[in-house]
Write a protein that holds these residues in place. Structure first.
Motif, PDB file in Angstrom:
ATOM      1  N   ILE A 117       0.832  -1.198   0.000  1.00 41.10           N
ATOM      2  CA  ILE A 117       0.000   0.000   0.000  1.00 41.10           C
ATOM      3  C   ILE A 117       0.868   1.250   0.000  1.00 41.10           C
ATOM      4  O   ILE A 117       0.578   2.210  -0.666  1.00 41.10           O
ATOM      5  CB  ILE A 117      -0.954  -0.017   1.205  1.00 41.10           C
ATOM      6  N   ARG A 118       1.958   1.228   0.782  1.00 39.31           N
ATOM      7  CA  ARG A 118       2.877   2.359   0.698  1.00 39.31           C
ATOM      8  C   ARG A 118       3.617   2.271  -0.631  1.00 39.31           C
ATOM      9  O   ARG A 118       3.852   1.186  -1.151  1.00 39.31           O
ATOM     10  CB  ARG A 118       3.865   2.367   1.874  1.00 39.31           C
ATOM     11  N   PHE A 119       3.972   3.433  -1.178  1.00 45.85           N
ATOM     12  CA  PHE A 119       4.574   3.438  -2.500  1.00 45.85           C
ATOM     13  C   PHE A 119       6.053   3.121  -2.397  1.00 45.85           C
ATOM     14  O   PHE A 119       6.907   3.998  -2.360  1.00 45.85           O
ATOM     15  CB  PHE A 119       4.352   4.784  -3.188  1.00 45.85           C
ATOM     16  N   ALA A 120       6.330   1.818  -2.317  1.00 51.58           N
ATOM     17  CA  ALA A 120       7.712   1.371  -2.234  1.00 51.58           C
ATOM     18  C   ALA A 120       8.327   1.348  -3.625  1.00 51.58           C
ATOM     19  O   ALA A 120       7.675   0.977  -4.601  1.00 51.58           O
ATOM     20  CB  ALA A 120       7.786  -0.017  -1.614  1.00 51.58           C
ATOM     21  N   GLY A 121       9.590   1.761  -3.729  1.00 49.40           N
ATOM     22  CA  GLY A 121      10.272   1.775  -5.009  1.00 49.40           C
ATOM     23  C   GLY A 121      11.546   2.578  -4.903  1.00 49.40           C
ATOM     24  O   GLY A 121      12.100   2.752  -3.807  1.00 49.40           O
ATOM     25  N   VAL A 122      12.020   3.087  -6.037  1.00 46.37           N
ATOM     26  CA  VAL A 122      13.243   3.882  -6.035  1.00 46.37           C
ATOM     27  C   VAL A 122      13.077   5.106  -6.923  1.00 46.37           C
ATOM     28  O   VAL A 122      12.364   5.068  -7.924  1.00 46.37           O
ATOM     29  CB  VAL A 122      14.458   3.068  -6.545  1.00 46.37           C
ATOM     30  N   VAL A 162      14.826  -2.501 -12.932  1.00 46.92           N
ATOM     31  CA  VAL A 162      15.028  -3.374 -11.778  1.00 46.92           C
ATOM     32  C   VAL A 162      16.434  -3.954 -11.793  1.00 46.92           C
ATOM     33  O   VAL A 162      17.144  -3.959 -10.774  1.00 46.92           O
ATOM     34  CB  VAL A 162      13.975  -4.498 -11.767  1.00 46.92           C
ATOM     35  N   GLY A 163      16.855  -4.427 -12.974  1.00 45.43           N
ATOM     36  CA  GLY A 163      18.197  -4.984 -13.094  1.00 45.43           C
ATOM     37  C   GLY A 163      19.273  -3.937 -12.831  1.00 45.43           C
ATOM     38  O   GLY A 163      20.290  -4.221 -12.183  1.00 45.43           O
ATOM     39  N   ILE A 164      19.047  -2.729 -13.323  1.00 41.31           N
ATOM     40  CA  ILE A 164      20.036  -1.657 -13.113  1.00 41.31           C
ATOM     41  C   ILE A 164      20.149  -1.320 -11.640  1.00 41.31           C
ATOM     42  O   ILE A 164      21.254  -1.147 -11.103  1.00 41.31           O
ATOM     43  CB  ILE A 164      19.630  -0.414 -13.936  1.00 41.31           C
ATOM     44  N   VAL A 165      19.014  -1.228 -10.943  1.00 43.19           N
ATOM     45  CA  VAL A 165      19.020  -0.920  -9.509  1.00 43.19           C
ATOM     46  C   VAL A 165      19.772  -1.996  -8.736  1.00 43.19           C
ATOM     47  O   VAL A 165      20.559  -1.711  -7.821  1.00 43.19           O
ATOM     48  CB  VAL A 165      17.574  -0.774  -8.988  1.00 43.19           C
ATOM     49  N   GLU A 166      19.562  -3.249  -9.099  1.00 42.51           N
ATOM     50  CA  GLU A 166      20.245  -4.343  -8.406  1.00 42.51           C
ATOM     51  C   GLU A 166      21.746  -4.311  -8.675  1.00 42.51           C
ATOM     52  O   GLU A 166      22.563  -4.546  -7.771  1.00 42.51           O
ATOM     53  CB  GLU A 166      19.641  -5.673  -8.832  1.00 42.51           C
ATOM     54  N   GLU A 167      22.120  -4.020  -9.916  1.00 40.26           N
ATOM     55  CA  GLU A 167      23.547  -3.915 -10.245  1.00 40.26           C
ATOM     56  C   GLU A 167      24.208  -2.794  -9.449  1.00 40.26           C
ATOM     57  O   GLU A 167      25.379  -2.893  -9.057  1.00 40.26           O
ATOM     58  CB  GLU A 167      23.718  -3.657 -11.745  1.00 40.26           C
ATOM     59  N   GLU A 168      23.473  -1.723  -9.203  1.00 38.51           N
ATOM     60  CA  GLU A 168      24.012  -0.589  -8.442  1.00 38.51           C
ATOM     61  C   GLU A 168      23.982  -0.841  -6.933  1.00 38.51           C
ATOM     62  O   GLU A 168      24.468  -0.014  -6.146  1.00 38.51           O
ATOM     63  CB  GLU A 168      23.225   0.684  -8.767  1.00 38.51           C
ATOM     64  N   GLY A 169      23.417  -1.983  -6.524  1.00 34.91           N
ATOM     65  CA  GLY A 169      23.371  -2.332  -5.108  1.00 34.91           C
ATOM     66  C   GLY A 169      22.431  -1.486  -4.284  1.00 34.91           C
ATOM     67  O   GLY A 169      22.591  -1.373  -3.068  1.00 34.91           O
ATOM     68  N   ARG A 170      21.419  -0.921  -4.917  1.00 35.18           N
ATOM     69  CA  ARG A 170      20.489  -0.057  -4.193  1.00 35.18           C
ATOM     70  C   ARG A 170      19.357  -0.872  -3.580  1.00 35.18           C
ATOM     71  O   ARG A 170      18.928  -1.895  -4.119  1.00 35.18           O
ATOM     72  CB  ARG A 170      19.917   1.009  -5.127  1.00 35.18           C
ATOM     73  N   GLU A 171      18.871  -0.406  -2.432  1.00 37.59           N
ATOM     74  CA  GLU A 171      17.756  -1.047  -1.745  1.00 37.59           C
ATOM     75  C   GLU A 171      16.439  -0.383  -2.181  1.00 37.59           C
ATOM     76  O   GLU A 171      16.404   0.790  -2.540  1.00 37.59           O
ATOM     77  CB  GLU A 171      17.909  -0.902  -0.223  1.00 37.59           C
ATOM     78  N   VAL A 172      15.377  -1.179  -2.117  1.00 38.41           N
ATOM     79  CA  VAL A 172      14.043  -0.620  -2.356  1.00 38.41           C
ATOM     80  C   VAL A 172      13.678   0.282  -1.180  1.00 38.41           C
ATOM     81  O   VAL A 172      13.755  -0.128  -0.027  1.00 38.41           O
ATOM     82  CB  VAL A 172      13.000  -1.740  -2.509  1.00 38.41           C
ATOM     83  N   GLU A 173      13.298   1.513  -1.487  1.00 39.07           N
ATOM     84  CA  GLU A 173      12.949   2.482  -0.460  1.00 39.07           C
ATOM     85  C   GLU A 173      11.511   2.936  -0.639  1.00 39.07           C
ATOM     86  O   GLU A 173      10.845   2.557  -1.596  1.00 39.07           O
ATOM     87  CB  GLU A 173      13.900   3.685  -0.529  1.00 39.07           C
ATOM     88  N   GLY A 174      11.063   3.781   0.242  1.00 34.94           N
ATOM     89  CA  GLY A 174       9.741   4.366   0.091  1.00 34.94           C
ATOM     90  C   GLY A 174       9.844   5.700  -0.624  1.00 34.94           C
ATOM     91  O   GLY A 174      10.642   6.550  -0.241  1.00 34.94           O
ATOM     92  N   VAL A 175       9.067   5.858  -1.688  1.00 36.74           N
ATOM     93  CA  VAL A 175       8.971   7.148  -2.372  1.00 36.74           C
ATOM     94  C   VAL A 175       7.661   7.784  -1.915  1.00 36.74           C
ATOM     95  O   VAL A 175       6.590   7.201  -2.085  1.00 36.74           O
ATOM     96  CB  VAL A 175       8.997   6.991  -3.901  1.00 36.74           C
ATOM     97  N   ILE A 176       7.747   8.938  -1.312  1.00 37.42           N
ATOM     98  CA  ILE A 176       6.583   9.543  -0.656  1.00 37.42           C
ATOM     99  C   ILE A 176       5.918  10.559  -1.584  1.00 37.42           C
ATOM    100  O   ILE A 176       6.577  11.445  -2.132  1.00 37.42           O
ATOM    101  CB  ILE A 176       7.003  10.231   0.658  1.00 37.42           C
TER     102      ILE A 176
END
Length: 791
Positions: free
Chosen positions: A581-586, A775-789
């Motif tokens: 429900i919360r807008f999780a993403g990057v 999604v693949g690019i974010v994973e390659e960059e080692g970034r975590e899924v965060e909340g975008v408000i």
């Protein structure tokens, strides 16, 4: 002079012929410029003296007959043939003023291109609106059967006794019905209320008992300030003037009429009852014997349009022999020949324009712009249209509209003009009804909200509630489907729209609803005077505002159009990510440049080789030949972006679109294309229109090319959200909130993050990010899924 010419008229005709042959001007023109102006004038004078001496003096020139006066004479003839409807013909006294400031404002605002397209229609419309004939046509019909008696006024300064409803017995009663007692036109309206048994709704197709053969009224409430009183169960009951007029016209003279009328049958002051009954309104209309659709009181012009529709119906049903010649002529002018397969011959353009103008005004009546009416038409077993004293089936109106449209098209007339919007609105209305009535599958509720958004509702909450009953199960089987979202009039408008948005995200497990038209959240610049409570209660940008349109009819990258078709292929920007429900993403990227060019309100009117498109192409191709870090050519990335990499039928854009793009850019004449190429070319240009209309081209910091809302500007953020089918563009509004920093699920600190407003209106296409690549690019960059408000 020939001795055989006896009558004075024949002699005058002969003299006129001779004068034409002996015209001095034409005779001297044969000598060219060899005669001076002075000598020319002298010779013309001498020659005229000789002609007048032998043929007599020239008759006085008659002033030209006014086109509208001729039309008025013809309408007098029509009214004479329909004397039972128009016993007095055209009014002989001066008509009421026809000055229409709104019309003049529309004409003043027209751009030169539009004015040229509609030049013929607008010139005539301007003449009509300044003639007494227009005042007559738009005046209330004054025959005895159309005059509405003045009822008892519910004066606002007089405290009225509140109407006392008998409570419904919910185990057995579904609603109430109005028993409209018989009476003459001038009699007081008297009614009784009786229960509508729940058993009738449980067996909607069983009409064996009398109570099941009720009719459901579809109408517009209109202003509720100037109310009139009727008698119900011996008590005074205030109703609006439009409903009062409907009851006067629908009342029978010798027997009761059983009706369901929402304003009377629902206790509007009892919120729990209102919630309960509104949730079952679809079933009430589905169970009725028929729906009676009231367009409103008659004007002289609407009566003419209805008279033509009745003639059309008579011809369709094989009863053409009952029509007077002028009625058949009027029908032919508006709807074509008797079989509607060919345009009328010996066209009187002015007459056709006037008849169409009145037909268009009939279609522009408020009923066809009302959100509740869609379900009332779609769910009905049968629909009868009433306008004043005329009535005809809704199906006949649709057939007549189609026939009239084809006639105008065959004659080269525009069916729609800036002054005639009824046909355009009615086309959208009946197409929506047709699609919903024929479908066997459920549309997602937010798709219905998007299609209903342009329709009107007295209560804005009804923009959601008015379509909740629509489902194939109810339409075809009479079974009410519980979507899980019910009317609740205790909630505010914002609460209803907010809860509906969250409900759709949960129910459909995606964020497609975020691509719908949204409001812009106010950007905060003055923090010292910032009223945070007021700002927080304002309409959030992530809650679609179905009533608004950035630019009319933008095709939604994640949805369907008004015809129930999706011109875009399925996108999946979030790849395999789930949904919360919360807008999780990057926050993935940022807009760094926006094309410096026009926003295309109508891309189809701008040829591919014109300057606006050249700006787009120069912006997109820039430096180098390849697109970003890929081996794809920039030209291919550009044309695929222009069509959102879709073929218009839900699939990927075919390779053949490349050549069609080049033909379009070079403005290749259609006659140089083969039959197959022509079909492909039309597919390409249609998809180009769907994708680019009302949108901007932009470039991102990572080098991606995108197309999205006309609101997008440099500096806007592009996010990939879990469950999102398309990237979401947001704009930081100056607010910063604290967000927890977690490692392996444990909070280790806090950071300040920006709060964004969503820029909606049709979604965003970013070439190379529509199928989970981010999604693949974010994973390659080692970034975590965060909340975008978003707020």
């Amino acid at each position: 002079m020939d001795a055989n010419i006896n009558s004075s008229d024949e002699r005058e005709d002969a003299r006129a012929t001779l004068r034409g042959l002996l015209d001095p001007q034409s005779f001297l023109d044969q000598f060219g410029e060899g005669i001076s102006e002075a000598n020319r004038a002298m010779l013309i004078s001498q020659m005229n003296d000789v002609i007048n001496k032998n043929l007599g003096p020239a008759p006085a020139t008659k002033p030209p007959v006014d086109e509208m006066d001729q039309l008025a004479e013809r309408f007098d003839l029509i009214l004479g043939c329909a004397s039972s409807y128009f016993p007095d013909g055209l009014p002989k006294e001066a008509s009421q003023s026809t000055s229409d400031p709104n019309t003049n404002k529309v004409l003043e605002k027209l751009d030169p291109v539009t004015a040229k397209i509609f030049e013929k229609e607008l010139k005539f419309a301007g003449g009509l609106r300044n003639h007494d004939l227009a005042g007559f046509l738009n005046s209330p019909a004054t025959d005895a059967r159309n005059i509405i008696p003045e009822g008892r006024s519910a004066r606002p300064h007089v405290k009225a006794t509140k109407f006392e409803y008998k409570p419904l017995n919910h185990p057995t009663d579904a609603s109430r019905l109005v028993v409209l007692h018989p009476g003459q036109r001038d009699d007081e309206i008297k009614c009784d209320l009786v229960p509508l048994p729940l058993s009738v709704l449980e067996a909607p197709d069983d009409k064996t008992i009398e109570i099941s053969r009720y009719e459901a009224l579809s109408y517009v409430w209109g202003p509720q300030t100037d109310l009139l009183l009727i008698n119900i169960d011996g008590q005074d009951f205030p109703i609006g003037r439009n409903l009062y007029s409907a009851l006067i016209h629908l009342r029978l003279e010798d027997e009761d009429r059983l009706l369901w009328i929402d304003a009377i049958c629902i206790n509007q002051d009892d919120i729990p009852e209102r919630n309960w009954q509104v949730s079952r309104m679809g079933l009430i209309y589905r169970s009725a014997l028929q729906t009676v659709a009231w367009l409103g009181p008659a004007t002289f012009g609407s009566d003419m349009a209805c008279l033509a529709i009745q003639a059309f119906r008579a011809i369709k049903e094989g009863n053409a022999d009952i029509l007077e010649p002028e009625q058949r002529s009027m029908n032919t002018s508006l709807f074509g020949s008797d079989d509607s397969s060919s345009p009328p011959s010996n066209v009187d353009e002015s007459f056709i324009h006037v008849i169409w103008d009145q037909f268009d005004q009939l279609l522009e009546r408020a009923l066809f712009s009302r959100s509740w009416v869609v379900q009332e038409i779609v769910l009905a077993r049968h629909v009868t249209i009433y306008c004043g004293n005329f009535s005809f089936p809704y199906g006949i109106l649709v057939l007549a509209f189609r026939a009239a449209y084809e006639v105008r098209k065959s004659l080269g007339f525009n069916a729609y003009t800036p002054l005639k919007t009824g046909s355009s609105k009615f086309f959208t209305f009946f197409t929506l009804c047709m699609v919903l009535g024929d479908t066997e599958t459920d549309f997602p509720l937010f798709h219905l909200a998007s299609r209903f958004g342009y329709l009107l509702a007295t209560d804005p909450r009804d923009k959601i509630y008015s379509f909740l009953s629509l489902s194939p199960q109810l339409i075809h089987d009479g079974t009410l489907l519980d979507h899980g979202f019910s009317p609740n009039y205790q909630k505010s408008n914002l609460e209803v729209h907010r809860d509906f948005t969250l409900f759709c995200i949960k129910k459909y497990n995606n964020l497609n609803i975020l691509s719908r038209p949204c409001r812009n959240k106010q950007q905060i610049t003055d923090f010292e005077n910032w009223d945070v409570e007021s700002w927080a209660k304002d309409w959030p940008s992530w809650v679609p505002d179905w009533d608004r349109r950035g630019i009319k009819e933008i095709k939604d990258f994640g949805g369907i159009d008004s015809l129930g078709m999706n011109p875009f292929r399925a996108f999946n920007a979030a790849g395999w990510w789930g949904i919360t429900i919360r807008f999780a993403g990057v926050e993935f990227d940022e807009v760094v440049a926006v094309v410096d060019g026009d926003i295309f309100i109508d891309p189809g009117s701008v040829d591919g080789d014109e300057e606006q498109w050249i700006k787009w192409e120069s912006f997109a191709l820039g430096v180098g030949n390849t697109y970003g870090d890929t081996a794809e050519e920039k030209e291919e990335a550009f044309w695929r972006t222009l069509v959102a990499d879709s073929d218009g039928k839900g699939e990927f854009a075919p390779e053949e679109f490349r050549e069609m793009f080049r033909c379009w850019r070079a403005n290749v004449p259609s006659q140089k294309l083969s039959h197959t190429e022509t079909e492909l070319y039309e597919m390409f240009t249609d998809q180009l229109f769907n994708t680019t209309r009302g949108r901007k081209l932009f470039l991102t910091k990572r080098g991606y090319l995108g197309i999205g809302s006309w609101q997008i500007e440099t500096g806007d953020s592009i996010s990939i959200l879990q469950g999102g089918k398309v990237p979401i563009v947001g704009r930081a509004n100056g607010v910063m909130l604290e967000q927890a920093i977690k490692e392996e699920g444990v909070e280790v600190g806090k950071k300040r993050v920006s709060v964004y407003s969503i820029l909606g209106s049709g979604g965003t296409y970013v070439h190379g990010l529509m199928d989970g690549e981010a999604v693949g690019i974010v994973e390659e960059e080692g970034r975590e899924v965060e909340g975008v408000i978003y707020c």
